[in-house]
Design an enzyme around this catalytic site. Sequence first.
Site, PDB file in Angstrom:
ATOM      1  N   ASP A  15       5.232   1.497  -5.192  1.00 40.89           N
ATOM      2  CA  ASP A  15       4.889   2.682  -4.605  1.00 40.89           C
ATOM      3  C   ASP A  15       3.963   2.341  -3.397  1.00 40.89           C
ATOM      4  OD1 ASP A  15       4.041   5.161  -4.748  1.00 40.89           O
ATOM      5  OD2 ASP A  15       2.306   5.165  -5.996  1.00 40.89           O
ATOM      6  N   GLY A  16       4.002   3.434  -2.630  1.00 34.90           N
ATOM      7  CA  GLY A  16       3.289   3.428  -1.277  1.00 34.90           C
ATOM      8  C   GLY A  16       3.830   3.466   0.011  1.00 34.90           C
ATOM      9  N   ARG A  19       2.812   6.019   2.466  1.00 32.94           N
ATOM     10  CA  ARG A  19       1.547   5.927   3.034  1.00 32.94           C
ATOM     11  C   ARG A  19       1.619   4.518   4.160  1.00 32.94           C
ATOM     12  NH1 ARG A  19      -1.460   5.480  -2.192  1.00 32.94           N
ATOM     13  NH2 ARG A  19       0.753   5.613  -3.081  1.00 32.94           N
ATOM     14  N   ARG A  28       8.771   8.916   6.536  1.00 35.06           N
ATOM     15  CA  ARG A  28       8.531   8.362   5.189  1.00 35.06           C
ATOM     16  C   ARG A  28       9.578   7.403   4.909  1.00 35.06           C
ATOM     17  NH1 ARG A  28       4.943  10.197   1.396  1.00 35.06           N
ATOM     18  NH2 ARG A  28       6.227   9.627  -0.243  1.00 35.06           N
ATOM     19  N   HIS A  32      10.417   3.396   3.156  1.00 32.80           N
ATOM     20  CA  HIS A  32      11.402   3.045   2.123  1.00 32.80           C
ATOM     21  C   HIS A  32      12.273   2.192   2.586  1.00 32.80           C
ATOM     22  CE1 HIS A  32      10.002   6.274  -0.153  1.00 32.80           C
ATOM     23  NE2 HIS A  32      10.534   7.433   0.784  1.00 32.80           N
ATOM     24  N   TRP A  64      12.841  14.175  -7.417  1.00 35.86           N
ATOM     25  CA  TRP A  64      13.614  15.253  -7.055  1.00 35.86           C
ATOM     26  C   TRP A  64      12.922  16.552  -6.295  1.00 35.86           C
ATOM     27  CZ3 TRP A  64      18.558  14.190  -6.455  1.00 35.86           C
ATOM     28  CH2 TRP A  64      19.078  13.110  -7.621  1.00 35.86           C
ATOM     29  N   LEU A 126      19.661 -13.653 -13.385  1.00 37.43           N
ATOM     30  CA  LEU A 126      18.672 -12.731 -13.492  1.00 37.43           C
ATOM     31  C   LEU A 126      19.319 -11.387 -13.619  1.00 37.43           C
ATOM     32  CD1 LEU A 126      15.818 -11.592 -12.616  1.00 37.43           C
ATOM     33  CD2 LEU A 126      16.285 -11.846 -10.167  1.00 37.43           C
ATOM     34  N   ARG A 183       2.039  -2.387 -10.611  1.00 38.28           N
ATOM     35  CA  ARG A 183       2.233  -1.064  -9.650  1.00 38.28           C
ATOM     36  C   ARG A 183       1.512  -1.568  -8.454  1.00 38.28           C
ATOM     37  NH1 ARG A 183       2.499   5.155 -10.966  1.00 38.28           N
ATOM     38  NH2 ARG A 183       2.268   5.851  -8.858  1.00 38.28           N
ATOM     39  N   SER A 191       3.254   6.923 -14.303  1.00 38.36           N
ATOM     40  CA  SER A 191       4.011   7.862 -13.586  1.00 38.36           C
ATOM     41  C   SER A 191       5.538   7.905 -14.534  1.00 38.36           C
ATOM     42  CB  SER A 191       4.432   7.500 -12.272  1.00 38.36           C
ATOM     43  OG  SER A 191       3.269   7.583 -11.621  1.00 38.36           O
TER      44      SER A 191
HETATM   45  C1  IPE Z   1       6.445   6.522  -8.923  1.00 40.68           C
HETATM   46  O1  IPE Z   1       5.932   6.486  -7.869  1.00 40.68           O
HETATM   47  C2  IPE Z   1       8.150   6.621  -9.128  1.00 40.68           C
HETATM   48  C3  IPE Z   1       8.677   5.485  -8.127  1.00 40.68           C
HETATM   49  C4  IPE Z   1       7.989   4.412  -7.621  1.00 40.68           C
HETATM   50  C5  IPE Z   1      10.081   5.651  -8.058  1.00 40.68           C
HETATM   51  P1  IPE Z   1       5.426   8.225  -7.417  1.00 40.68           P
HETATM   52  O2  IPE Z   1       4.940   8.256  -6.030  1.00 40.68           O
HETATM   53  O3  IPE Z   1       6.663   9.415  -7.598  1.00 40.68           O
HETATM   54  O4  IPE Z   1       4.579   8.565  -8.435  1.00 40.68           O
HETATM   55  P2  IPE Z   1       3.198   9.622  -8.346  1.00 40.68           P
HETATM   56  O5  IPE Z   1       3.551  11.014  -7.797  1.00 40.68           O
HETATM   57  O6  IPE Z   1       2.109   9.032  -7.493  1.00 40.68           O
HETATM   58  O7  IPE Z   1       2.531   9.567  -9.954  1.00 40.68           O
HETATM   59  C1  IPE Z   2       7.498   4.872  -3.497  1.00 40.36           C
HETATM   60  O1  IPE Z   2       6.946   5.094  -2.544  1.00 40.36           O
HETATM   61  C2  IPE Z   2       9.028   5.292  -3.334  1.00 40.36           C
HETATM   62  C3  IPE Z   2       9.505   6.173  -4.212  1.00 40.36           C
HETATM   63  C4  IPE Z   2       8.616   6.903  -5.033  1.00 40.36           C
HETATM   64  C5  IPE Z   2      10.962   6.489  -4.002  1.00 40.36           C
HETATM   65  P1  IPE Z   2       6.515   6.564  -2.297  1.00 40.36           P
HETATM   66  O2  IPE Z   2       7.230   7.382  -1.354  1.00 40.36           O
HETATM   67  O3  IPE Z   2       5.803   7.225  -3.419  1.00 40.36           O
HETATM   68  O4  IPE Z   2       5.195   6.253  -1.081  1.00 40.36           O
HETATM   69  P2  IPE Z   2       3.515   7.051  -1.349  1.00 40.36           P
HETATM   70  O5  IPE Z   2       2.943   6.808  -2.645  1.00 40.36           O
HETATM   71  O6  IPE Z   2       3.888   8.547  -0.948  1.00 40.36           O
HETATM   72  O7  IPE Z   2       2.653   6.239  -0.198  1.00 40.36           O
HETATM   73 MG    MG Z   3       4.143   7.381  -4.408  1.00 42.43          MG
END
Ligand code: IPE
Ligand code: IPE
Ligand code: MG
Length: 236
Positions: A15-16, A19, A28, A32, A64, A126, A183, A191
Site C-alpha cells: 500500500d501507498g 501517496r 498515481r 504503481h 474497481w 519460491l 502492510r 482491507s
Molecule cells: C489494499 O489497499 C489493496 C491492495 C493493496 C491491492 P487499498 O488502498 O485498496 O485499501 P484501503 O482502501 O486503504 O483499505
Molecule cells: C496500493 O497503493 C496499490 C493498489 C491498491 C493497487 P494505493 O494505490 O492504494 O496507494 P495509496 O494508498 O492511495 O497511497
Molecule cells: Mg491504498
Amino acid sequence: MNLKSPPRHIAIVMDGNGRWAKERGWIRIKGHEQGAQSVQECLTACLEVGVEYLTLYAFSSENWKRPQLEVQGLMLLLEQYLGNKIEEMNRNGIRFSAIGRLEELPRSVQQCLHKAIAATAHNKKLTLTLALNYGSRNEIVDAVKVIAQKVAHGTLDPKSINEELISEHLYTAGMPDPDLFIRTSGEYRISNFLLWQLSYSEITITPKLWPDFKKEDLLAAIEEYTSRERRFGGVQ
Ligand code: IPE
Ligand code: IPE
Ligand code: MG
C-alpha cells in the site's frame, strides 16, 4: 542472511503507491510503476532467506471503484510485468500463481496470467502469488458454494466439514497459512485480505510507502519476526 527458522509464507498488502506519487506531484500510476521495483526487491530477499511463499495483494475486489484510467493503467502494468519477468522467474526457480476472481479480469490479463502460470509451473524454490480481483469475503463465499454443492450432490457428508476442508476450498488451497503479514504505508487494517488464513500470522505495519520498501526492509521485518514468540493460544 542465514536464519534458523525464516517464515515459510509472507503475505504483503502493498500500500501507498498513490501517496508516493502524489508527494512528487506525479500521477498515481507512476507510484504503481515504481511499486513493481519493490516487488523485485522482495523476491530477491525471499530467495536469499529461503521463504517458500510470497503472496502480494495487487488488486482488491474493491479497487474497481477507482478511476477507470487508474484501473486500466494497473492492468496494463500487470501485463507488462508478466510479459517481461517469465525468463527471470524461471532462472530463479519462482513458480507464479494468482488468486482471486480471475475470470472477471480483462481477457488479455487472463491470458498473460495463464501463460506465466504454465511457463513457471515446474519451479520449486519460491511460489509468488498475486492476489488480483481478490476479496477474502468473496473467497469464502465461493468456497461455501462449492462445499454446499458437494453436500447437495451427496458427495460430501456435512459431518466431515472441518477447518482443513474449508482451507482446501479456498483459493489458497495447498499453501501454508502466512507466518508473517506486512502492510506498508502505516494503515492499520487488513482491507479484506486473507481473513481466514491470517488467524495466527504475525503482523508488521511499516510507515514506509510501498515504492520505498526495499530488500533491506523486508530482511529487517523477517529478522524481527524470527525473534517473536508465537504461542498459538498455548503457554510457553
Ligand atoms: C489494499 O489497499 C489493496 C491492495 C493493496 C491491492 P487499498 O488502498 O485498496 O485499501 P484501503 O482502501 O486503504 O483499505
Ligand atoms: C496500493 O497503493 C496499490 C493498489 C491498491 C493497487 P494505493 O494505490 O492504494 O496507494 P495509496 O494508498 O492511495 O497511497
Ligand atoms: Mg491504498
